[in-house]
Structures are given as C-alpha cells and as structure tokens.
Motif scaffolding. Structure first.
Motif, PDB file in Angstrom:
ATOM      1  N   ARG A  84       0.849  -1.188   0.000  1.00 57.10           N
ATOM      2  CA  ARG A  84       0.000   0.000   0.000  1.00 57.10           C
ATOM      3  C   ARG A  84       0.883   1.236   0.000  1.00 57.10           C
ATOM      4  NH1 ARG A  84      -4.949  -0.332   3.937  1.00 57.10           N
ATOM      5  NH2 ARG A  84      -5.730   1.101   2.378  1.00 57.10           N
ATOM      6  N   MET A  85       0.510   2.197  -0.803  1.00 55.28           N
ATOM      7  CA  MET A  85       1.259   3.448  -0.900  1.00 55.28           C
ATOM      8  C   MET A  85       0.781   4.403   0.186  1.00 55.28           C
ATOM      9  SD  MET A  85       3.149   3.338  -3.850  1.00 55.28           S
ATOM     10  CE  MET A  85       3.275   5.013  -4.369  1.00 55.28           C
ATOM     11  N   ASP A  86       1.682   5.256   0.666  1.00 54.24           N
ATOM     12  CA  ASP A  86       1.294   6.306   1.585  1.00 54.24           C
ATOM     13  C   ASP A  86       0.389   7.293   0.863  1.00 54.24           C
ATOM     14  OD1 ASP A  86       2.788   5.173   3.564  1.00 54.24           O
ATOM     15  OD2 ASP A  86       4.357   6.678   3.552  1.00 54.24           O
ATOM     16  N   GLN A  87      -0.582   7.813   1.594  1.00 51.95           N
ATOM     17  CA  GLN A  87      -1.509   8.783   1.036  1.00 51.95           C
ATOM     18  C   GLN A  87      -1.541   9.996   1.971  1.00 51.95           C
ATOM     19  OE1 GLN A  87      -5.204   6.828  -0.543  1.00 51.95           O
ATOM     20  NE2 GLN A  87      -4.386   5.147   0.663  1.00 51.95           N
ATOM     21  N   LEU A  88      -1.809  11.163   1.418  1.00 50.22           N
ATOM     22  CA  LEU A  88      -1.818  12.399   2.186  1.00 50.22           C
ATOM     23  C   LEU A  88      -3.181  12.597   2.845  1.00 50.22           C
ATOM     24  CD1 LEU A  88      -0.057  14.861   2.843  1.00 50.22           C
ATOM     25  CD2 LEU A  88      -1.111  15.997   0.904  1.00 50.22           C
ATOM     26  N   CYS A  89      -3.190  12.692   4.165  1.00 47.80           N
ATOM     27  CA  CYS A  89      -4.418  12.882   4.936  1.00 47.80           C
ATOM     28  C   CYS A  89      -4.890  14.335   4.817  1.00 47.80           C
ATOM     29  CB  CYS A  89      -4.165  12.535   6.401  1.00 47.80           C
ATOM     30  SG  CYS A  89      -5.588  12.838   7.487  1.00 47.80           S
ATOM     31  N   ILE A  90      -6.188  14.532   4.508  1.00 44.92           N
ATOM     32  CA  ILE A  90      -6.714  15.895   4.369  1.00 44.92           C
ATOM     33  C   ILE A  90      -6.919  16.575   5.722  1.00 44.92           C
ATOM     34  CG2 ILE A  90      -7.825  15.437   2.175  1.00 44.92           C
ATOM     35  CD1 ILE A  90     -10.527  15.549   3.779  1.00 44.92           C
ATOM     36  N   ILE A  91      -6.823  15.828   6.808  1.00 51.07           N
ATOM     37  CA  ILE A  91      -7.006  16.404   8.136  1.00 51.07           C
ATOM     38  C   ILE A  91      -5.663  16.866   8.708  1.00 51.07           C
ATOM     39  CG2 ILE A  91      -7.870  16.045  10.479  1.00 51.07           C
ATOM     40  CD1 ILE A  91     -10.077  15.976   8.302  1.00 51.07           C
ATOM     41  N   CYS A  92      -4.709  15.952   8.850  1.00 47.68           N
ATOM     42  CA  CYS A  92      -3.436  16.286   9.500  1.00 47.68           C
ATOM     43  C   CYS A  92      -2.330  16.658   8.506  1.00 47.68           C
ATOM     44  CB  CYS A  92      -2.972  15.131  10.382  1.00 47.68           C
ATOM     45  SG  CYS A  92      -2.513  13.630   9.483  1.00 47.68           S
ATOM     46  N   GLY A  93      -2.505  16.294   7.239  1.00 50.78           N
ATOM     47  CA  GLY A  93      -1.501  16.628   6.233  1.00 50.78           C
ATOM     48  C   GLY A  93      -0.311  15.693   6.193  1.00 50.78           C
ATOM     49  N   HIS A  94      -0.342  14.615   6.974  1.00 51.12           N
ATOM     50  CA  HIS A  94       0.758  13.648   6.970  1.00 51.12           C
ATOM     51  C   HIS A  94       0.460  12.507   6.006  1.00 51.12           C
ATOM     52  CE1 HIS A  94       1.328  15.467  11.056  1.00 51.12           C
ATOM     53  NE2 HIS A  94       2.541  15.578  10.524  1.00 51.12           N
ATOM     54  N   GLU A  95       1.525  11.883   5.545  1.00 53.19           N
ATOM     55  CA  GLU A  95       1.371  10.724   4.678  1.00 53.19           C
ATOM     56  C   GLU A  95       1.265   9.475   5.541  1.00 53.19           C
ATOM     57  OE1 GLU A  95       4.367  10.557   1.680  1.00 53.19           O
ATOM     58  OE2 GLU A  95       3.609  12.346   0.676  1.00 53.19           O
ATOM     59  N   LYS A  96       0.216   8.703   5.301  1.00 45.11           N
ATOM     60  CA  LYS A  96      -0.033   7.472   6.062  1.00 45.11           C
ATOM     61  C   LYS A  96      -0.516   6.396   5.102  1.00 45.11           C
ATOM     62  CE  LYS A  96       0.135   9.605  10.213  1.00 45.11           C
ATOM     63  NZ  LYS A  96      -0.796   9.697  11.288  1.00 45.11           N
ATOM     64  N   GLN A  97      -0.499   5.157   5.573  1.00 45.77           N
ATOM     65  CA  GLN A  97      -0.978   4.036   4.766  1.00 45.77           C
ATOM     66  C   GLN A  97      -2.382   3.611   5.159  1.00 45.77           C
ATOM     67  OE1 GLN A  97       1.763   0.794   4.943  1.00 45.77           O
ATOM     68  NE2 GLN A  97       3.257   1.795   3.635  1.00 45.77           N
ATOM     69  N   GLU A  98      -2.684   3.636   6.451  1.00 47.43           N
ATOM     70  CA  GLU A  98      -3.964   3.131   6.934  1.00 47.43           C
ATOM     71  C   GLU A  98      -4.967   4.256   7.095  1.00 47.43           C
ATOM     72  OE1 GLU A  98      -4.561  -0.141   7.307  1.00 47.43           O
ATOM     73  OE2 GLU A  98      -2.522  -0.464   6.594  1.00 47.43           O
ATOM     74  N   GLY A  99      -6.178   4.040   6.603  1.00 50.71           N
ATOM     75  CA  GLY A  99      -7.227   5.031   6.731  1.00 50.71           C
ATOM     76  C   GLY A  99      -8.368   4.735   5.790  1.00 50.71           C
ATOM     77  N   LEU A 100      -9.153   5.754   5.502  1.00 50.64           N
ATOM     78  CA  LEU A 100     -10.276   5.556   4.610  1.00 50.64           C
ATOM     79  C   LEU A 100     -10.320   6.616   3.535  1.00 50.64           C
ATOM     80  CD1 LEU A 100     -12.971   7.595   5.423  1.00 50.64           C
ATOM     81  CD2 LEU A 100     -12.546   6.369   7.521  1.00 50.64           C
ATOM     82  N   ARG A 101     -10.943   6.247   2.434  1.00 50.18           N
ATOM     83  CA  ARG A 101     -11.097   7.174   1.317  1.00 50.18           C
ATOM     84  C   ARG A 101     -12.558   7.575   1.254  1.00 50.18           C
ATOM     85  NH1 ARG A 101      -7.021   8.482  -1.321  1.00 50.18           N
ATOM     86  NH2 ARG A 101      -8.145   9.337  -3.082  1.00 50.18           N
ATOM     87  N   ILE A 102     -12.772   8.877   1.126  1.00 54.86           N
ATOM     88  CA  ILE A 102     -14.110   9.424   0.933  1.00 54.86           C
ATOM     89  C   ILE A 102     -14.032  10.275  -0.321  1.00 54.86           C
ATOM     90  CG2 ILE A 102     -15.930  10.875   1.872  1.00 54.86           C
ATOM     91  CD1 ILE A 102     -14.907  10.166   4.662  1.00 54.86           C
ATOM     92  N   ILE A 103     -14.866   9.937  -1.275  1.00 54.47           N
ATOM     93  CA  ILE A 103     -14.837  10.546  -2.597  1.00 54.47           C
ATOM     94  C   ILE A 103     -13.411  10.337  -3.133  1.00 54.47           C
ATOM     95  CG2 ILE A 103     -15.329  12.601  -3.975  1.00 54.47           C
ATOM     96  CD1 ILE A 103     -17.231  13.472  -1.690  1.00 54.47           C
ATOM     97  N   ASP A 104     -12.640  11.387  -3.352  1.00 53.61           N
ATOM     98  CA  ASP A 104     -11.269  11.232  -3.842  1.00 53.61           C
ATOM     99  C   ASP A 104     -10.230  11.622  -2.810  1.00 53.61           C
ATOM    100  OD1 ASP A 104     -12.023  10.320  -6.368  1.00 53.61           O
ATOM    101  OD2 ASP A 104     -12.265  12.352  -7.139  1.00 53.61           O
ATOM    102  N   GLU A 105     -10.624  11.724  -1.553  1.00 51.61           N
ATOM    103  CA  GLU A 105      -9.709  12.168  -0.503  1.00 51.61           C
ATOM    104  C   GLU A 105      -9.455  11.053   0.501  1.00 51.61           C
ATOM    105  OE1 GLU A 105      -8.067  14.909  -0.608  1.00 51.61           O
ATOM    106  OE2 GLU A 105      -9.178  15.865  -2.224  1.00 51.61           O
ATOM    107  N   PHE A 106      -8.392  11.220   1.285  1.00 46.76           N
ATOM    108  CA  PHE A 106      -7.951  10.226   2.259  1.00 46.76           C
ATOM    109  C   PHE A 106      -7.946  10.832   3.658  1.00 46.76           C
ATOM    110  CE2 PHE A 106      -4.368   8.381   4.662  1.00 46.76           C
ATOM    111  CZ  PHE A 106      -4.770   7.056   4.700  1.00 46.76           C
ATOM    112  N   ILE A 107      -8.438  10.074   4.635  1.00 44.15           N
ATOM    113  CA  ILE A 107      -8.373  10.452   6.053  1.00 44.15           C
ATOM    114  C   ILE A 107      -7.667   9.310   6.772  1.00 44.15           C
ATOM    115  CG2 ILE A 107      -9.674  10.968   8.150  1.00 44.15           C
ATOM    116  CD1 ILE A 107     -11.919  12.033   6.327  1.00 44.15           C
TER     117      ILE A 107
END
Length: 62
Positions: A5-28
């Motif tokens: 899994r690639m790191d993704q940029l969280c729209i809340i904290c701005g950090h790159e993480k692997q675990e979370g959820l996608r809503i529409i086209d964004e990552f939390i």
C-alpha cells in the motif's frame, strides 16, 4: 502475493499514512478518523475538523 500500500496524504493532518479511509477522492488517516469520532461538539478542535471535511464537498462540486 501481498500487495504493497502506498502512503496517502491525509486531508485532516496533512501527513502521509498508509492506513485510513477514502471518501470521494480524498484520504483520512486512521488516527484522524479515530480522533474525529471521539471529539465532542464543544471541543475546540471540532470546528477545525468541520473545516477540513468541507474540502470533500468543495472539491466534489468544483
């Protein structure tokens, strides 16, 4: 075969993480998701979370 899994940029904290959820086209990230769920409406961080989540709808409707 295990998928990386690639790191993704969280729209809340701005950090790159692997675990979370996608809503529409964004990552939390998972940590922000858990913090948001536990945050009371009276908490000082609540308006910040609302502001960040508005980005989901603004980008979707842009």
């Amino acid at each position: 075969m295990e998928e990386q899994r690639m790191d993704q940029l969280c729209i809340i904290c701005g950090h790159e993480k692997q675990e979370g959820l996608r809503i529409i086209d964004e990552f939390i990230c998972e940590a922000c998701e858990l913090e948001m769920v536990k945050t009371e409406v009276q908490d000082a961080k609540y308006p910040f979370f609302i502001h960040q989540l508005k980005r989901l709808w603004i980008q979707k409707n842009a």
